[in-house]
Design a protein around this motif. Structure first.
Motif, PDB file in Angstrom:
ATOM      1  N   LEU A   1       0.829  -1.205   0.000  1.00 56.10           N
ATOM      2  CA  LEU A   1       0.000   0.000   0.000  1.00 56.10           C
ATOM      3  C   LEU A   1       0.869   1.263   0.000  1.00 56.10           C
ATOM      4  N   THR A   2       1.938   1.257   0.805  1.00 51.23           N
ATOM      5  CA  THR A   2       2.797   2.441   0.865  1.00 51.23           C
ATOM      6  C   THR A   2       3.583   2.656  -0.426  1.00 51.23           C
ATOM      7  N   ILE A   3       3.807   1.579  -1.166  1.00 53.75           N
ATOM      8  CA  ILE A   3       4.493   1.696  -2.458  1.00 53.75           C
ATOM      9  C   ILE A   3       3.555   2.287  -3.511  1.00 53.75           C
ATOM     10  N   LEU A   4       2.285   1.865  -3.466  1.00 55.97           N
ATOM     11  CA  LEU A   4       1.318   2.288  -4.476  1.00 55.97           C
ATOM     12  C   LEU A   4       0.828   3.712  -4.250  1.00 55.97           C
ATOM     13  N   LEU A   5       0.763   4.143  -2.981  1.00 53.29           N
ATOM     14  CA  LEU A   5       0.214   5.467  -2.679  1.00 53.29           C
ATOM     15  C   LEU A   5       1.313   6.534  -2.702  1.00 53.29           C
ATOM     16  N   PRO A   6       1.006   7.700  -3.234  1.00 51.60           N
ATOM     17  CA  PRO A   6       1.985   8.809  -3.260  1.00 51.60           C
ATOM     18  C   PRO A   6       1.994   9.558  -1.928  1.00 51.60           C
ATOM     19  N   ILE A   7       2.631   8.999  -0.920  1.00 51.18           N
ATOM     20  CA  ILE A   7       2.614   9.598   0.415  1.00 51.18           C
ATOM     21  C   ILE A   7       4.035   9.875   0.900  1.00 51.18           C
ATOM     22  N   ASP A   8       4.131  10.738   1.899  1.00 51.10           N
ATOM     23  CA  ASP A   8       5.415  11.092   2.486  1.00 51.10           C
ATOM     24  C   ASP A   8       6.074   9.845   3.088  1.00 51.10           C
ATOM     25  N   PRO A   9       7.391   9.660   2.889  1.00 52.12           N
ATOM     26  CA  PRO A   9       8.091   8.484   3.426  1.00 52.12           C
ATOM     27  C   PRO A   9       7.940   8.328   4.937  1.00 52.12           C
ATOM     28  N   SER A  10       7.888   9.452   5.662  1.00 49.58           N
ATOM     29  CA  SER A  10       7.730   9.384   7.109  1.00 49.58           C
ATOM     30  C   SER A  10       6.372   8.810   7.494  1.00 49.58           C
ATOM     31  N   LEU A  11       5.324   9.195   6.768  1.00 48.42           N
ATOM     32  CA  LEU A  11       3.993   8.631   7.014  1.00 48.42           C
ATOM     33  C   LEU A  11       3.965   7.158   6.634  1.00 48.42           C
TER      34      LEU A  11
ATOM     35  N   ALA B   1      15.321   4.690   1.959  1.00 49.23           N
ATOM     36  CA  ALA B   1      16.242   5.827   2.034  1.00 49.23           C
ATOM     37  C   ALA B   1      16.174   6.499   3.401  1.00 49.23           C
ATOM     38  N   LEU B   2      14.951   6.645   3.935  1.00 48.66           N
ATOM     39  CA  LEU B   2      14.787   7.261   5.244  1.00 48.66           C
ATOM     40  C   LEU B   2      15.343   6.368   6.339  1.00 48.66           C
ATOM     41  N   LEU B   3      15.141   5.065   6.206  1.00 52.81           N
ATOM     42  CA  LEU B   3      15.646   4.106   7.183  1.00 52.81           C
ATOM     43  C   LEU B   3      17.168   4.140   7.216  1.00 52.81           C
ATOM     44  N   THR B   4      17.784   4.244   6.044  1.00 57.48           N
ATOM     45  CA  THR B   4      19.243   4.316   5.958  1.00 57.48           C
ATOM     46  C   THR B   4      19.767   5.604   6.571  1.00 57.48           C
ATOM     47  N   GLU B   5      19.031   6.675   6.334  1.00 53.65           N
ATOM     48  CA  GLU B   5      19.431   7.980   6.869  1.00 53.65           C
ATOM     49  C   GLU B   5      19.392   7.990   8.389  1.00 53.65           C
ATOM     50  N   ILE B   6      18.363   7.329   8.962  1.00 57.23           N
ATOM     51  CA  ILE B   6      18.218   7.295  10.414  1.00 57.23           C
ATOM     52  C   ILE B   6      19.202   6.305  11.038  1.00 57.23           C
TER      53      ILE B   6
END
Length: 310
Positions: free
Chosen positions: A64-74, A135-140
């Motif tokens: 679902l998160t891949i298909l939806l155009p949402i913020d990576p944090s959300l 990308a966000l997971l790697t950054e954190i």
């Protein structure tokens, strides 16, 4: 996509972790080895609940998160909530909805115990599959070992201690269980309320983003539980238990993990905090709807009737 930046005190991490530990200790005072033994004696319904909770729901949420155009944090917040174990209030909702409380208690107990392994692994796996959250997971740079230790400290150890006290001091455990449950809930509500007040403007600004995501995710969780339980031809009382188990998660644990490991990911906190409120409302409405009609008499196992009475 607009960045979501929330403010909260670093001391909140310690406070929230203490709340979760206290909640798990209070709930586990009435847990017994029999709650786990039921899965061996009648494994079908609990295993389906575990399958949906730890396999189907996280995988579906990732898709679902891949298909939806949402913020990576959300998106990361959705994945984290989906990988958390079922919440203790699912047992209460199941009792209200005239479902099989024995099945509900078994799934809650086992999912909470195994969350020390499944929650970190599932979160790392599915957050790594989505390119944006990866990308966000790697950054954190989250340390899986630290995440595992965190879950063990606030979930597994308090539960083990609660079960031990419940076994050697059953009368004391019976007196403590309800006050601890009520106190923990009130403190948690105050904590979440404080977070909302402190970040009021941010919540209003991003309400249109996280509201429909939480509603969609919770509806999907309830639907997966219901459909899978029906497909495996479970009794009606078990269907209700499995549905509520997969729709009500330990969002407080998710918030504790966010405060500890993702303090800069405000979108995750928006999802987890609102999920904690919405799932109780949705679960209660569904339970009240089911409470209007009892399952067939043959569907109600004696254990569920006995457990529901306390």
């Amino acid at each position: 996509m607009t960045a979501v930046n929330l403010e909260f005190s670093p001391t909140a991490m310690i406070g929230l972790n203490a709340i979760i530990a206290l909640m798990m200790f209070g709930v586990s005072l009435e847990l017994r080895v029999d709650d786990f033994r039921r899965i061996l004696l009648a494994p079908k319904a609990p295993l389906i609940g575990m399958l949906v909770q730890f396999v189907l729901l996280p995988a579906s949420t990732c898709l679902l998160t891949i298909l939806l155009p949402i913020d990576p944090s959300l998106a990361m917040g959705m994945i984290l909530v989906a990988t958390c174990p079922s919440g203790t209030f699912s047992n209460i909702m199941t009792w209200i909805g005239r479902g099989n409380v024995a099945v509900s208690a078994s799934v809650t107990a086992v999912s909470s115990v195994t969350a020390g392994i499944f929650t970190p692994l599932n979160f790392a796996l599915y957050a790594g599959i989505n390119p944006q959250t990866r990308a966000l997971l790697t950054e954190i740079s989250v340390d899986p070992i630290s995440l595992l230790l965190m879950v063990l400290l606030v979930l597994i150890l308090p539960m083990a201690l609660g079960m031990f006290i419940g076994k050697i001091r059953p009368l004391l455990a019976q007196k403590l269980e309800r006050p601890l449950r009520n106190f923990s809930l009130l403190v948690l509500i105050a904590f979440v309320g404080g977070a909302f007040i402190k970040n009021y403007d941010q919540f209003l600004e991003h309400f249109h983003l996280f509201f429909w995501l939480v509603v969609l995710l919770n509806t999907m969780a309830l639907g997966l539980g219901y459909i899978c339980a029906r497909l495996w031809r479970l009794p009606e009382a078990d269907v209700r238990a499995v549905t509520l188990e997969t729709g009500i998660h330990n969002s407080a644990l998710g918030m504790a993990l966010i405060f500890t490991f993702f303090p800069q990911a405000g979108g995750m906190l928006l999802i987890a905090a609102f999920w904690g409120c919405w799932q109780l409302l949705a679960g209660l409405l569904l339970a009240l709807y089911w409470s209007r009609s009892a399952p067939a008499a043959s569907d109600l196992a004696p254990s569920s009737i006995n457990q529901g009475s306390h």
